[in-house]
Design an enzyme around this catalytic site. Sequence first.
Site, PDB file in Angstrom:
ATOM      1  N   SER A   8       9.590  15.592  48.650  1.00 17.52           N
ATOM      2  CA  SER A   8      11.007  15.551  48.381  1.00 17.52           C
ATOM      3  C   SER A   8      11.718  16.813  48.861  1.00 17.52           C
ATOM      4  O   SER A   8      11.814  17.054  50.050  1.00 17.52           O
ATOM      5  CB  SER A   8      11.225  15.300  46.890  1.00 17.52           C
ATOM      6  OG  SER A   8      12.523  14.822  46.668  1.00 17.52           O
TER       7      SER A   8
ATOM      8  N   ASP B  55      12.003   4.163  49.067  1.00 15.11           N
ATOM      9  CA  ASP B  55      12.765   5.327  48.605  1.00 15.11           C
ATOM     10  C   ASP B  55      14.094   5.413  49.333  1.00 15.11           C
ATOM     11  O   ASP B  55      14.154   5.275  50.555  1.00 15.11           O
ATOM     12  CB  ASP B  55      11.952   6.596  48.852  1.00 15.11           C
ATOM     13  CG  ASP B  55      12.663   7.863  48.409  1.00 15.11           C
ATOM     14  OD1 ASP B  55      13.412   7.803  47.414  1.00 15.11           O
ATOM     15  OD2 ASP B  55      12.462   8.905  49.049  1.00 15.11           O
TER      16      ASP B  55
ATOM     17  N   HIS C   2       9.579   6.723  46.057  1.00 13.72           N
ATOM     18  CA  HIS C   2       9.627   8.148  46.387  1.00 13.72           C
ATOM     19  C   HIS C   2       8.281   8.839  46.201  1.00 13.72           C
ATOM     20  O   HIS C   2       7.843   9.608  47.041  1.00 13.72           O
ATOM     21  CB  HIS C   2      10.690   8.798  45.510  1.00 13.72           C
ATOM     22  CG  HIS C   2      11.004  10.212  45.855  1.00 13.72           C
ATOM     23  ND1 HIS C   2      11.621  10.584  47.026  1.00 13.72           N
ATOM     24  CD2 HIS C   2      10.788  11.362  45.174  1.00 13.72           C
ATOM     25  CE1 HIS C   2      11.779  11.893  47.047  1.00 13.72           C
ATOM     26  NE2 HIS C   2      11.274  12.388  45.943  1.00 13.72           N
TER      27      HIS C   2
END
Length: 652
Positions: A238, A458, A516
């Site tokens: 991320s 995601d 994600h």
Amino acid sequence: MRLAASIAVALPVIGAASAQGFPPPVMGVTVVKSKYDENVKITYKENDICETTEGVRSFTGHVHLPPDNDYFGVYQNYSINTFFWFFEAREDPKNAPLSIWLNGGPGSSSMIGLFQENGPCWINDDSKSTTNNSFSWNNRVNMLYIDQPNQVGFSYDELTNITYSTINDTISVADFSSGVPAQNLSTLVGTGSSQKPWATANNTVNAARSIWHFAQVWFQEFPEHKPNNNKISIWTESYGGRYGPSFASYFQEQNEKIKNHTITKEGEMHILNLDTLGVINGCIDLMFQAESYAEFPYNNTYGITAYTKEKRDAIIRDIHRPDGCFDKLAKCREAAKEGDPHFYSNNATVNAICAEANSDCDKYLMEPFQEANLGYYDIAHPLQDPFPPPFFKGFLSQSSVLSDMGSPVNFSHYSQAVGKSFHGVGDYARPDVRGFTGDIAYLLESGVKVALVYGDRDYICNWLGGEQVSLGLNYTGTEAFRKAGYADVKVNSSYVGGLVRQHGNFSFTRVFEAGHEVPGYQPETSLKIFERIMFNKDIATGELDIAQKQDYGTTGTESTFQVKNEIPPSPEPTCYLLSADGTCTPEQLNAIENGTAVVENYIIKSPAASKGNPPPTTTSSPTASPTAGSAMLKAPVAMLAISALTVLAFYL
């Protein structure tokens, strides 16, 4: 991505929160004083909290660095107590390589990755017990999970009394001199960091400086890790799309300075032998990825349409218009180059320009998607998403667990102080010295393997943007990489887990049916990808030795978009007290606030929530399952819940 900033405290009875939540006294820790600096030390404790495999050791602890203006080249008038959790490899730890794991945020704890993605155990829905993860990344690799920068997770500057609001998802410094207030479902007490935004790193580059000093101490002086294999890798996720390239390139630069004797200070001359950088669903550079935030909600492989083509086109126009997102990013970067060349973020004018760029890009890109009420981390799920379940927060609240860890602070999986510090200087709008894509190119030129891995459900750091980053790099292998086709990622005899483009040491992988946190959705696929990269095998089959075949390139289609996916069923709703704002309905939040909610093991049993509506779709997009025999983990997997107030600047 960002999670709720909850402090985990004890709630032992149904329907009440009466127990005092402070950690028990720290006992039984080993203290190792640095032989290079009497003010530096490591404290740690061996335990079997998560890794229960016989003969496999694990340790939790802190590296303690004192206030010192000379450590980072910037004013650092605060203590740094950085938490780590080290797991030996289940197989041959003496000869196994080591990987650092870092979650993003900025401000998110790496316990997210440990308990929700790739650690040795899953947390069960009682928030008390564990189940062995057979797909743990420490099967063949020594794993070092680090909470960074300062004040994240179990890391702290100074011990501070705090309260936590489960309703507002906020931590506040508290004065308990007149007594500790009674706890209830909406207000909890505990011990945390100071919450001072200046008592932590304020940007990605300063965080790199800090983690390098941690690494110098840990790899030289932690007595329980003396391997025959000195290779070190960094895997991250991320906002780690910025952390990973910046940290790894900083490590490599410092290695070069040690070798040419630019660095000569005793205790700071340990070579960190970099092997691999892995980035999972990374938000790397908005200049490459911004348009994907407009495209992905409208045009994805699941046939989900969060908004119309007209809305998509309007967002792209806003990005490109004069004084729009791209213009402001360019102005920020030019201002930073001139006014903050060393990336200290101590120039108020530059900070203001970059913070405005950060904020405005959030507005252009995120607000249209918010209206769709879909999951940021899984576009096929509703916004109030109970999957991945956040049971690890309750688990880490147990007094017995905190005692076994030797932690003087309660757990907080998101640091408001770090978030405020990074966003206040507009960190996401800035590059570092080379730019983050430049860092990746530098690492590849230095012989470091780089893997970009993206789950295809995601939104927040979506695979379309990640693919653009992979194609936009400028290094000696650029053209060969671009010419490589996509090949199937063969996970087992019946399952293809994704598609990979690879040339030599560089790869981009789209993982099917994953949000994600890819390893939480597809643990077997993720482990195969991880181990193939770590042990120099091709990602597609795991059969070819890339170290002996540097000119290897995958063959196949130019694009992966022709492979469509079916929308999965919506998960059953679960309102979890320590993730209330991300998993609970307004009715349930009201019940928590007024004390009428019935709670069992942190789960709100009454009032109950109804299942959300399926995501909107278009009949013009054909859908087909990418393959049969899915290796998705069904249960029990601990995952995250998100906040309805999430904006682009917050990442896991």
